[in-house]
Scaffold this motif. Structure first.
Motif, short mmCIF file in Angstrom:
data_model
loop_
_atom_site.label_atom_id
_atom_site.label_comp_id
_atom_site.label_asym_id
_atom_site.label_seq_id
_atom_site.Cartn_x
_atom_site.Cartn_y
_atom_site.Cartn_z
N GLY A 212 -3.99 -1.67 4.29
CA GLY A 212 -4.55 -2.60 3.18
C GLY A 212 -3.97 -4.04 3.30
O GLY A 212 -3.19 -4.39 4.13
N PHE A 213 -4.55 -4.93 2.34
CA PHE A 213 -4.35 -6.45 2.51
C PHE A 213 -3.38 -7.05 1.17
O PHE A 213 -3.86 -7.09 0.26
CB PHE A 213 -5.67 -7.17 2.37
N CYS A 214 -2.26 -6.69 1.42
CA CYS A 214 -1.11 -7.18 0.26
C CYS A 214 -1.00 -8.50 0.27
O CYS A 214 -0.25 -9.02 1.16
CB CYS A 214 0.10 -6.42 0.74
N GLU A 215 -1.57 -9.39 -0.27
CA GLU A 215 -1.65 -10.65 -0.54
C GLU A 215 -2.03 -11.12 -1.89
O GLU A 215 -2.51 -10.54 -2.66
CB GLU A 215 -2.49 -11.59 0.59
N GLY A 216 -1.66 -12.32 -2.52
CA GLY A 216 -2.11 -13.06 -3.48
C GLY A 216 -3.59 -12.88 -3.74
O GLY A 216 -4.03 -12.76 -4.75
N ILE A 217 -4.42 -12.89 -2.54
CA ILE A 217 -5.97 -13.02 -2.66
C ILE A 217 -6.38 -11.73 -2.24
O ILE A 217 -7.31 -11.22 -2.00
CB ILE A 217 -6.41 -14.08 -1.81
N GLY A 218 -5.30 -10.63 -2.17
CA GLY A 218 -5.78 -9.35 -1.79
C GLY A 218 -4.98 -8.35 -3.06
O GLY A 218 -5.52 -8.53 -4.38
N PHE A 219 -4.03 -7.63 -2.71
CA PHE A 219 -3.74 -6.77 -3.74
C PHE A 219 -2.15 -6.67 -3.58
O PHE A 219 -1.39 -7.06 -2.57
CB PHE A 219 -4.10 -5.18 -3.15
N SER A 220 -1.51 -6.36 -4.69
CA SER A 220 -0.10 -6.39 -5.01
C SER A 220 0.51 -5.31 -4.36
O SER A 220 -0.13 -4.26 -4.05
CB SER A 220 0.35 -6.53 -6.56
N CYS A 221 1.79 -5.37 -4.23
CA CYS A 221 2.68 -4.34 -3.73
C CYS A 221 2.56 -2.90 -4.96
O CYS A 221 2.21 -1.77 -4.13
CB CYS A 221 4.26 -4.55 -3.62
N ALA A 222 2.44 -3.30 -5.84
CA ALA A 222 2.42 -2.12 -6.86
C ALA A 222 0.92 -1.49 -6.60
O ALA A 222 0.72 -0.34 -6.53
CB ALA A 222 2.30 -2.75 -8.30
N GLN A 223 -0.30 -2.08 -6.41
CA GLN A 223 -1.49 -1.55 -5.97
C GLN A 223 -1.51 -1.11 -4.76
O GLN A 223 -2.09 0.12 -4.39
CB GLN A 223 -2.40 -2.54 -6.15
N MET A 224 -0.78 -1.54 -3.95
CA MET A 224 -0.69 -0.89 -2.37
C MET A 224 0.05 0.40 -2.37
O MET A 224 -0.20 1.38 -1.58
CB MET A 224 -0.18 -1.79 -1.19
#
Length: 414
Positions: A212-224
């Motif tokens: 997954g892409f864990c970044e402000g322009i991607g997804f949050s840690c909670a989402q991942m």
């Protein structure tokens, strides 16, 4: 008798001990596609011709393990060359995105392409890697962003190893970006990934790992975490794009799940390196993206080194931020941009790259029992592989114990 004995070579085993695990005037024996013996030629129990059906004198060439590119997005539709030009002419990424560019342009092109077209487009990129000695490549999805097209990408990736003598590990990267149909609804998209895409990929056996892409322009840690929880329940390995543009704590989170790797890591806090080490999570560094985006924030290589975190290197081949198909150039970039040593660079595309894909024990070193994926180079010392720019000294490539000069089907056993 052994099937094949390679003699009169420098052998960079990449085992622990001497630098590069180097054996001068070494020999490597292959039997049934595996390394049967490796050591100094003087330690052979008899004359070479008495030990193997075929013997090849390599005239002082260098043998290394086959190279492993452990992070690529090799399968995709279209290209982003015009965006590259537009940025150089002064347009911002936001302007390009508003005009229909950016990652969603690749999503459209990938969705529009058939599986056959994706395979045909990827083959030249794969051939460039093979020509430099790559024997194993990881390929991510992530430009389909719906069930049908994510699975199409993974099928195309799996087909590549039938088209060429290459080993492919596939990674489901559905949590790469929010698709147009879920605009402004990232949580709903993550639910869709967990309830639809992940189970479908698992049922068809198309994914070896989940990313997954864990970044402000991607997804949050909670989402991942939601994605990782579902992937874990399906028995899939984990990887994560983390700390490329900011520090959201993604690498720490991934390590907590026992992820195989955390990738990019420019913004990783130096003190967090110990967390990766304790978890056995490999740091995959991607200097191609760093170079292409003209980044200035270096990954904390000194801290990773001090904590004894395995560091891998990969091309990150993708259309938007690293259209790079040279693992040799990646090694040079790892040295010149990230201050890695040539030995660390070679370990990063052999031993540690194997660890990043969960393949250590069978690949990544010249060790008895390992699969006989080997490269023979027209150089005298392994540091030369990181030293040269734009020069390919590969003499021969051995894949699963078979000589393969081109990587195409029908590699002939030596």
């Amino acid at each position: 008798m052994w099937d094949l004995l390679l003699t009169n070579a420098f052998v960079a085993t990449m085992r622990d001990g001497a630098p590069y695990g180097l054996i001068a005037n070494g020999a490597v024996a292959i039997e049934a596609g595996e390394i049967a013996w490796v050591g100094a030629a003087a330690e052979l129990s008899d004359a070479p011709d008495a030990l193997a059906r075929e013997v090849h004198d390599l005239d002082g060439a260098l043998i290394t393990p086959g190279l492993i590119d452990c992070h690529t997005h090799l399968v995709y539709g279209g290209d982003r060359a015009r965006e590259f030009e537009a940025r150089l002419l002064g347009k911002s990424y936001e302007e390009i995105a508003r005009e229909g560019g950016g990652i969603l342009s690749t999503v459209r092109a990938t969705r529009d392409a058939s599986e056959d077209e994706l395979v045909e487009a990827a083959l030249p990129r794969l051939d460039a890697l093979i020509a430099e000695g790559v024997t194993t490549v990881e390929i991510k999805s992530g430009y389909g962003l719906d069930t049908e097209n994510e699975l199409k990408m993974l099928r195309a990736a799996r087909r590549l190893q039938r088209e060429r003598n290459i080993r492919v590990k596939t990674t489901l990267l559905a949590a790469h970006a929010v698709p147009p149909e879920f605009k402004d609804k990232p949580d709903d998209y993550i639910t869709f990934v967990c309830e639809k895409i992940l189970p479908a990929a698992s049922t068809e056996g198309l994914a070896d790992a989940v990313d997954g892409f864990c970044e402000g322009i991607g997804f949050s840690c909670a989402q991942m975490r939601r994605v990782f929880d579902k992937a874990t329940s399906l028995g899939l390995s984990l990887k994560l794009h983390a700390e490329q543009l900011s520090d959201l704590g993604g690498a720490k989170m991934a390590a907590g799940y026992g992820a195989l790797s955390a990738d990019h890591l420019e913004y990783l806090k130096p003190e967090d390196a110990r967390i990766l080490a304790d978890a056995g999570t490999v740091a995959v560094l991607l200097p191609g993206a760093f170079y292409y985006l003209r980044e200035t924030k270096l990954p904390p290589v000194d801290a990773l080194r001090a904590a004894d975190v395995p560091m891998a290197l990969a091309t990150d081949c993708n259309p938007g931020t690293s259209p790079l198909t040279s693992l040799l150039l990646t090694m040079n970039m790892g040295c010149t941009l990230f201050r890695m040593t040539p030995e660390e660079a070679l370990a990063g595309v052999t031993r540690n790259a194997a660890k990043a894909l969960g393949l250590w024990g069978d690949y990544g070193a010249i060790e008895t029992g390992h699969v006989a994926d080997l490269c023979v180079w027209r150089v005298k010392h392994p540091c030369e592989l990181s030293y040269m720019i734009g020069h390919n000294p590969l003499k021969m490539r051995i894949f699963g114990g078979k000589f393969d000069p081109t990587g195409r089907p029908g590699g002939v056993k030596i």
